[in-house]
Motif scaffolding. Structure first.
Motif, PDB file in Angstrom:
ATOM      1  N   ASP A 182       0.789  -1.184  -0.045  1.00 16.73           N
ATOM      2  CA  ASP A 182       0.251  -0.062  -0.008  1.00 16.73           C
ATOM      3  C   ASP A 182       0.830   1.348   0.060  1.00 16.73           C
TER       4      ASP A 182
ATOM      5  N   GLN B 174       2.300   2.069  -3.541  1.00 13.74           N
ATOM      6  CA  GLN B 174       0.947   2.319  -4.470  1.00 13.74           C
ATOM      7  C   GLN B 174       0.691   3.813  -4.131  1.00 13.74           C
ATOM      8  N   MET B 175       1.034   4.418  -2.651  1.00 13.96           N
ATOM      9  CA  MET B 175       0.796   5.726  -2.468  1.00 13.96           C
ATOM     10  C   MET B 175       1.862   6.378  -2.851  1.00 13.96           C
TER      11      MET B 175
ATOM     12  N   VAL C 226       3.557   6.130  -5.566  1.00 13.74           N
ATOM     13  CA  VAL C 226       3.249   5.919  -7.027  1.00 13.74           C
ATOM     14  C   VAL C 226       2.324   7.134  -7.477  1.00 13.74           C
ATOM     15  N   ASP C 227       1.184   6.880  -6.866  1.00 24.83           N
ATOM     16  CA  ASP C 227       0.004   7.681  -7.123  1.00 24.83           C
ATOM     17  C   ASP C 227       0.105   9.263  -6.345  1.00 24.83           C
ATOM     18  N   LEU C 228       0.632   9.569  -5.386  1.00 29.27           N
ATOM     19  CA  LEU C 228       0.872  10.811  -4.946  1.00 29.27           C
ATOM     20  C   LEU C 228       1.807  11.634  -5.035  1.00 29.27           C
TER      21      LEU C 228
ATOM     22  N   MET D 263       4.098  10.495  -7.883  1.00 29.60           N
ATOM     23  CA  MET D 263       4.553  10.326  -9.121  1.00 29.60           C
ATOM     24  C   MET D 263       5.952   9.591  -9.225  1.00 29.60           C
TER      25      MET D 263
ATOM     26  N   THR E 289       7.146   2.613  -9.905  1.00 32.94           N
ATOM     27  CA  THR E 289       7.010   1.435  -9.080  1.00 32.94           C
ATOM     28  C   THR E 289       8.270   0.978  -8.540  1.00 32.94           C
TER      29      THR E 289
ATOM     30  N   THR F 178       2.298  17.842  -6.512  1.00 31.51           N
ATOM     31  CA  THR F 178       3.155  16.728  -6.150  1.00 31.51           C
ATOM     32  C   THR F 178       4.300  17.356  -5.395  1.00 31.51           C
TER      33      THR F 178
ATOM     34  N   ARG G 178      -3.502  13.894   0.681  1.00 28.08           N
ATOM     35  CA  ARG G 178      -4.129  13.577  -0.713  1.00 28.08           C
ATOM     36  C   ARG G 178      -4.856  14.502  -1.264  1.00 28.08           C
TER      37      ARG G 178
END
Length: 390
Positions: free
Chosen positions: A33, A36-37, A39-41, A43, A46, A81, A113
Motif C-alpha cells: 500500500d 502504491q501511495m 506512485v499515486d501521490l 509520481m 513502482t 506533487t 491526498r
C-alpha cells in the motif's frame, strides 16, 4: 509541587498548530500500500518506490529521497506533487520525527491526498500524541523574537547548550521545585496572538490514526488558571475510534469542570499535596545532608541506646534452628528504625505541615521515641545501680 504535563494549550501557543478539527482516521499501511501511495501521490515509479521501502525496511521513505522528489517536481512544474513532497518532508523533520532521524512514514501522505482539506485536521492533537516539542530548557532567548510568532520561536537551542544538558542535574532541579517556583501560566503576553481555547480542558480519549491515548486535563487545571483539587480516579472506559472522534467533535460535553479560579497562581486545596505524595514517586534523586530542607523542617538529633546483648536472651522461634545466623531484632531497635524513617520523611517535606497526615506521623514519631527514651533511662538506671553496688 504536584503534576504538570504538556497540554493542548501548550501545543497551540508554542507551535501555532490548530487544536480544532478532525482526528485523522488512517489505518496502518502494508508495504504494498505504501508503494502504491508513493506512485499515486508523488509520481515515482513502482521500481523506485519498492527500492525505497526495501531500503527503509517497511512502509517508510527516506527524508533525503522525499527532498529529491520535491526538487524534481518543482523543475517539472508539478506543483501539487511538489507541495505533497514538501509537506511530507516537513512533517518528517518536525512533528513526526522518529528515532531514525532519516525516515518518514508514508502513511502521512494520506492526509495530504487532497491539499484543500489538510487544514481541516487537528494537527495539534497529532503533535501532542507524538510529543515532539523543541526543548526550551538551557536555551538562549532570541533577541529578535516577535510576539506574533509561535512561542517556541523565542528560544534558540544550540548544539553547545544541548550537549551541556546532564540528566542528573535536571532531576535535582525538578526535585527542588516548589509551587512558587513554577510559572503556571507562561503565555500571558501571548494571549493577544493565540487565545486560550476551552478545548484544552477536554478530558477523554484522543486519537491520530491507529494511536489512541488518554488526555486527562483534570489533573493539571492549575495550568489553566484554576485551583487544583484531588482528581477522580481514572476509569479505563475504552470506546471505539468512531466514538472518540464523535466525543472530540462534541467536546462541550466532555469539558472538565473549572472549579475555583486561582487567587494565587498554582494554588491547590490543602489535601491535594498529601494525596499527590501518596500516589506518586516523590523524588528522583537521593537527598544530601547539606541540602536545604523545604517547609522549615530540620532533622531531630538521634539517640541510639546500645542495649547489652546479655539483657535480652535470644529465644528461637518454634521450628527455627538454634544455630541460625540471623539474630532476632529487639523491639527498641525496631522502634528506633521506625523513628529514623519518620524523621527522614518529615525532613524531606513530602507531607504538608498542619495536615492530618503530618499530625499522624508526628504522633507515631513520639510513640516510637518514647520507647527508645524509656529504654535509655532503664539502661542508665541499671548502670547506676551497678556502680553504686560496686
Amino acid at each position: 509541587m504536584g503534576e504538570l504535563t504538556i497540554t493542548l494549550d501548550d501545543v497551540s501557543s508554542l507551535l501555532h498548530l490548530p487544536v480544532i478539527g478532525d482526528l485523522h482516521a488512517f489505518q496502518p499501511l502494508h508495504v504494498d500500500d505504501a508503494v502504491q501511495m508513493l506512485v499515486d501521490l508523488l509520481m515515482v515509479s513502482t521500481e523506485s518506490a519498492r527500492a525505497e521501502t526495501a531500503q527503509c525496511r517497511g512502509p517508510y521513505v527516506r527524508l533525503q529521497g522525499v527532498r529529491d522528489i520535491y526538487e524534481r517536481r518543482c523543475q517539472t512544474c508539478h506543483w501539487k506533487t511538489a507541495a505533497r513532497a514538501y509537506l511530507l518532508y516537513f512533517l518528517g523533520c518536525t512533528l513526526f520525527a522518529n528515532k531514525s532521524a532519516t525516515n518518514v512514514h508514508v502513511v502521512y501522505l494520506e492526509a495530504l491526498r487532497d491539499l484543500s482539506m489538510t487544514e481541516r485536521y487537528a494537527w495539534g492533537v497529532a503533535t501532542l500524541i507524538y510529543e515532539h516539542f523543541p526543548s526550551v530548557a538551557e536555551s538562549t532567548a532570541d533577541q529578535d523574537y516577535d510576539e506574533a510568532s509561535p512561542r517556541a520561536c523565542r528560544w534558540i537551542a544550540t548544539k553547545k547548550t544541548v550537549k551541556s544538558i546532564r540528566t542528573p542535574s535536571y532531576k535535582e532541579r525538578l526535585d527542588r521545585l516548589r509551587i512558587p517556583d513554577v510559572c503556571w501560566i507562561p503565555y500571558g503576553e501571548h494571549r493577544e496572538v493565540r487565545d486560550f481555547h476551552v478545548r484544552s480542558c477536554y478530558s477523554v480519549l484522543l486519537r491520530w490514526g491507529p494511536v489512541a491515548v488518554y488526555y486527562r486535563s483534570e489533573r493539571v487545571v492549575r495550568q489553566f488558571g484554576y485551583t487544583q483539587t484531588i482528581p477522580t480516579p481514572p476509569v479505563d472506559s475504552w470506546v471505539s475510534y468512531d466514538d472518540i472522534h464523535d466525543r472530540w467533535m462534541h467536546y462541550e460535553d466532555y469539558i472538565v469542570p473549572a472549579g475555583e479560579v486561582c487567587v494565587v497562581l498554582g494554588a491547590c486545596f490543602s489535601d491535594y499535596m498529601d494525596w499527590f505524595f501518596r500516589i506518586s514517586h516523590p523524588f528522583m534523586t537521593p537527598s544530601h545532608a547539606l541540602d536545604p530542607l523545604p517547609h522549615g523542617h530540620a532533622p531531630q538529633p538521634r539517640v541510639v541506646p546500645q542495649a547489652p546483648q546479655t539483657d535480652i536472651p535470644h529465644v528461637p522461634e518454634p521450628g527455627a534452628s538454634s544455630t541460625s545466623a540471623e539474630e532476632p531484632r529487639h523491639a527498641v531497635e525496631v522502634c528506633d528504625d521506625i523513628a529514623e524513617r519518620l524523621e527522614r520523611h518529615l525532613s524531606l517535606g513530602v507531607v504538608t505541615p498542619d495536615s492530618s497526615t503530618h499530625e499522624v506521623i508526628e504522633e507515631c514519631l513520639r510513640l516510637a521515641r518514647s520507647v527508645t527514651q524509656d529504654h535509655l533511662i532503664y539502661i542508665r538506671c541499671r548502670r547506676k545501680r551497678r556502680t553504686d553496688q560496686a
